[in-house]
Write a protein that holds these residues in place. Structure first.
Motif, mmCIF file in Angstrom:
data_model
loop_
_atom_site.group_PDB
_atom_site.id
_atom_site.type_symbol
_atom_site.label_atom_id
_atom_site.label_comp_id
_atom_site.label_asym_id
_atom_site.label_seq_id
_atom_site.Cartn_x
_atom_site.Cartn_y
_atom_site.Cartn_z
ATOM 1 N N GLN A 115 0.768 -1.207 0.327
ATOM 2 C CA GLN A 115 -0.536 -0.020 -0.080
ATOM 3 C C GLN A 115 0.303 1.315 0.170
ATOM 4 O O GLN A 115 0.422 2.572 -0.130
ATOM 5 N N GLU A 116 2.084 0.959 0.794
ATOM 6 C CA GLU A 116 3.214 2.747 0.945
ATOM 7 C C GLU A 116 3.341 2.573 -0.868
ATOM 8 O O GLU A 116 4.027 3.886 -0.655
ATOM 9 N N LYS A 117 4.028 1.315 -1.356
ATOM 10 C CA LYS A 117 3.985 1.888 -2.838
ATOM 11 C C LYS A 117 3.026 2.511 -3.632
ATOM 12 O O LYS A 117 3.450 2.512 -4.942
ATOM 13 N N GLU A 118 1.754 2.225 -3.489
ATOM 14 C CA GLU A 118 1.278 2.429 -4.038
ATOM 15 C C GLU A 118 1.175 3.695 -4.388
ATOM 16 O O GLU A 118 1.090 4.654 -3.504
ATOM 17 N N GLU A 119 1.190 4.585 -5.728
ATOM 18 C CA GLU A 119 1.344 6.309 -6.421
ATOM 19 C C GLU A 119 -0.011 6.802 -5.651
ATOM 20 O O GLU A 119 -0.398 7.405 -5.125
ATOM 21 N N ASN A 120 -1.745 6.114 -5.873
ATOM 22 C CA ASN A 120 -2.617 6.357 -5.155
ATOM 23 C C ASN A 120 -2.759 5.713 -4.485
ATOM 24 O O ASN A 120 -3.469 4.553 -4.785
ATOM 25 N N SER A 121 -2.719 5.766 -3.074
ATOM 26 C CA SER A 121 -3.119 4.576 -2.133
ATOM 27 C C SER A 121 -5.050 4.509 -1.766
ATOM 28 O O SER A 121 -5.741 4.304 -1.795
ATOM 29 N N ASP A 122 -5.600 6.131 -2.250
ATOM 30 C CA ASP A 122 -7.020 5.197 -2.557
ATOM 31 C C ASP A 122 -7.210 4.207 -3.994
ATOM 32 O O ASP A 122 -8.400 3.623 -3.571
ATOM 33 N N GLN A 123 -6.582 4.126 -4.304
ATOM 34 C CA GLN A 123 -6.609 3.180 -5.129
ATOM 35 C C GLN A 123 -6.718 1.751 -4.877
ATOM 36 O O GLN A 123 -6.481 0.305 -5.418
ATOM 37 N N PHE A 124 -5.650 1.148 -3.973
ATOM 38 C CA PHE A 124 -5.409 -0.038 -2.989
ATOM 39 C C PHE A 124 -6.869 -0.172 -2.558
ATOM 40 O O PHE A 124 -6.907 0.043 -1.589
ATOM 41 N N GLU A 125 -7.182 -0.705 -2.791
ATOM 42 C CA GLU A 125 -8.615 -1.879 -1.781
ATOM 43 C C GLU A 125 -7.851 -2.873 -1.110
ATOM 44 O O GLU A 125 -7.050 -3.004 -0.377
ATOM 45 N N ASP A 126 -8.839 -4.107 -0.657
ATOM 46 C CA ASP A 126 -7.982 -4.630 -0.008
ATOM 47 C C ASP A 126 -7.642 -6.003 -0.517
ATOM 48 O O ASP A 126 -8.225 -7.239 -1.512
ATOM 49 N N LYS A 127 -6.564 -5.177 -0.625
ATOM 50 C CA LYS A 127 -5.143 -6.865 -1.103
ATOM 51 C C LYS A 127 -5.528 -8.165 -1.011
ATOM 52 O O LYS A 127 -5.314 -8.798 -1.608
ATOM 53 N N GLU A 128 -5.801 -8.317 0.629
ATOM 54 C CA GLU A 128 -5.419 -9.300 0.602
ATOM 55 C C GLU A 128 -7.141 -10.122 0.074
ATOM 56 O O GLU A 128 -7.214 -11.704 0.061
ATOM 57 N N GLY A 129 -8.197 -9.667 0.291
ATOM 58 C CA GLY A 129 -9.306 -9.983 -0.354
ATOM 59 C C GLY A 129 -9.572 -10.372 -1.461
ATOM 60 O O GLY A 129 -10.152 -11.463 -2.123
ATOM 61 N N LYS A 130 -9.226 -9.072 -2.584
ATOM 62 C CA LYS A 130 -8.665 -10.127 -3.530
ATOM 63 C C LYS A 130 -7.715 -10.722 -4.103
ATOM 64 O O LYS A 130 -8.316 -11.935 -4.646
ATOM 65 N N LEU A 131 -6.511 -11.340 -3.291
ATOM 66 C CA LEU A 131 -5.893 -12.118 -3.947
ATOM 67 C C LEU A 131 -6.323 -12.867 -3.310
ATOM 68 O O LEU A 131 -6.973 -14.238 -3.627
ATOM 69 N N ARG A 132 -7.112 -13.370 -2.804
ATOM 70 C CA ARG A 132 -7.786 -14.346 -1.649
ATOM 71 C C ARG A 132 -8.850 -15.194 -3.112
ATOM 72 O O ARG A 132 -9.447 -16.414 -2.723
ATOM 73 N N SER A 133 -9.750 -14.093 -3.406
ATOM 74 C CA SER A 133 -10.047 -14.217 -4.511
ATOM 75 C C SER A 133 -9.995 -15.042 -6.238
ATOM 76 O O SER A 133 -10.929 -15.736 -6.970
ATOM 77 N N ALA A 134 -8.762 -14.627 -6.283
ATOM 78 C CA ALA A 134 -7.910 -14.949 -7.523
ATOM 79 C C ALA A 134 -7.639 -16.580 -7.241
ATOM 80 O O ALA A 134 -7.368 -17.107 -8.222
ATOM 81 N N ILE A 135 -7.356 -17.178 -6.044
ATOM 82 C CA ILE A 135 -6.535 -18.267 -6.182
ATOM 83 C C ILE A 135 -7.754 -18.993 -5.729
ATOM 84 O O ILE A 135 -8.213 -19.206 -4.824
ATOM 85 N N GLN A 136 -8.019 -19.122 -6.936
ATOM 86 C CA GLN A 136 -9.115 -20.280 -7.117
ATOM 87 C C GLN A 136 -9.841 -22.138 -7.251
ATOM 88 O O GLN A 136 -9.793 -22.738 -6.985
ATOM 89 N N HIS A 137 -7.931 -21.827 -6.873
ATOM 90 C CA HIS A 137 -7.296 -23.582 -6.768
ATOM 91 C C HIS A 137 -5.906 -23.728 -5.927
ATOM 92 O O HIS A 137 -5.475 -22.915 -6.653
ATOM 93 N N ILE A 138 -6.228 -24.568 -4.853
ATOM 94 C CA ILE A 138 -5.016 -25.264 -4.617
ATOM 95 C C ILE A 138 -4.588 -26.594 -4.957
ATOM 96 O O ILE A 138 -5.833 -27.417 -4.026
ATOM 97 N N VAL A 139 -3.731 -27.154 -5.372
ATOM 98 C CA VAL A 139 -3.672 -28.599 -5.218
ATOM 99 C C VAL A 139 -2.286 -29.245 -5.492
ATOM 100 O O VAL A 139 -0.985 -28.487 -5.835
ATOM 101 N N LYS A 140 -2.640 -30.772 -4.742
ATOM 102 C CA LYS A 140 -1.878 -30.954 -4.393
ATOM 103 C C LYS A 140 -0.332 -31.237 -5.619
ATOM 104 O O LYS A 140 -1.245 -32.357 -6.811
ATOM 105 N N TYR A 141 0.598 -31.550 -5.557
ATOM 106 C CA TYR A 141 1.460 -31.907 -6.835
ATOM 107 C C TYR A 141 2.736 -33.284 -6.354
ATOM 108 O O TYR A 141 3.659 -32.651 -5.150
ATOM 109 N N ASP A 142 3.019 -34.319 -7.428
ATOM 110 C CA ASP A 142 4.344 -34.517 -7.161
ATOM 111 C C ASP A 142 5.326 -34.619 -7.585
ATOM 112 O O ASP A 142 5.539 -34.799 -9.275
ATOM 113 N N PRO A 143 6.155 -33.369 -7.743
ATOM 114 C CA PRO A 143 7.765 -33.167 -8.547
ATOM 115 C C PRO A 143 8.273 -34.256 -9.900
ATOM 116 O O PRO A 143 8.836 -33.796 -10.858
ATOM 117 N N GLU A 144 7.993 -35.902 -9.143
ATOM 118 C CA GLU A 144 8.575 -36.562 -9.375
ATOM 119 C C GLU A 144 7.590 -37.343 -10.615
ATOM 120 O O GLU A 144 8.674 -38.074 -11.213
#
Length: 261
Positions: A115-144
């Motif tokens: 937020q401190e890095k944003e040029e216009n802090s008014d544009q800074f909404e709930d960044k954590e909330g936006k990220l939560r909404s964007a993470i649509q899938h959490i998948v287990k994987y095996d690199p082997e």
């Protein structure tokens, strides 16, 4: 090549995911990694996404542990973030935060920094909330596995981010290139690969447990990325600032590369 390291392997032995977050990512004043592992990823990813014209439908994240702060800027440019984790413990830790459950790790100090890095802090909404909404899938994987998310087949991504993971799962150069090749297969032609790694490191600790880190230099990583069919757009190396004996890296490296083939 046989692994002669006495240290544990992250993807084989696992670690305490909450302890890892507390050791490296907390907002405590005595946590010495704020500039290296908190601010450096946040600021560089904000820059490359904002001015580098990196965007699309799908971003896949393959990173060490269960941290999320490196994805704040990504959620502004990608509709669907898919997070891949090697252990159920890391998945549970991440889901606790995504679902806003009691006891979830606190990331407010990192969203405040952005937020401190944003040029216009008014544009800074709930960044954590936006990220939560964007993470649509959490998948287990095996690199082997050849298809790491078997039986799921993931759609090709516009961007793949891998943060400190390749360092922790690769025993040697051949391993690193093999895993890098698998990660690159997740990308569309023309897609972007973003890597954060540590240079000249041999171990990291989580609590009292010590884990293996593959030791390499900038030249090796550049050649490995180019050798897998990428053009490097950005490469930055930051000298270590942290004062701590729980790991021994000398520098952090950040690469953004475009997949040619």
């Amino acid at each position: 090549m046989m692994d002669s390291s006495p240290h544990k392997l992250y993807h084989v032995h696992g670690f305490d995911s909450r302890q890892f977050l507390e050791d490296y990512f907390s907002g405590d004043s005595d946590m010495g990694f704020g500039d290296d592992v908190l601010k450096f990823p946040i600021e560089n990813l904000r820059e490359v996404f904002t001015v580098g014209h990196i965007h699309g439908e799908i971003l896949i994240d393959l990173s060490l542990g269960s941290f999320i702060h490196h994805l704040y800027s990504a959620c502004e440019f990608f509709k669907n973030i898919m997070v891949l984790k090697v252990s159920n413990r890391c998945i549970m830790e991440l889901k606790r935060w995504v679902d806003e459950r009691t006891g979830a790790f606190y990331w407010g100090h990192t969203s405040k920094h952005l937020q401190e890095k944003e040029e216009n802090s008014d544009q800074f909404e709930d960044k954590e909330g936006k990220l939560r909404s964007a993470i649509q899938h959490i998948v287990k994987y095996d690199p082997e596995k050849e298809n790491m998310t078997e039986p799921l087949v993931l759609p090709p991504a516009d961007c793949v981010i891998t943060t400190w993971l390749l360092d922790a799962i690769s025993k040697d150069q051949d391993d690193y290139i093999r895993y890098l090749r698998k990660f690159s297969r997740l990308l569309k032609p023309g897609g972007r690969l973003i890597i954060f790694g540590v240079i000249d490191s041999t171990y990291f600790k989580v609590g009292k447990e010590k884990f293996h880190v593959f030791t390499y230099d900038e030249d090796f990583l550049r050649k490995a990325v180019v050798g897998e069919g990428f053009i490097i757009d950005v490469c930055k190396v930051r000298k270590r600032t942290a004062l701590s004996n729980i790991n021994d890296y000398k520098s952090i490296i950040f690469i953004v590369a475009r997949k040619e083939k």
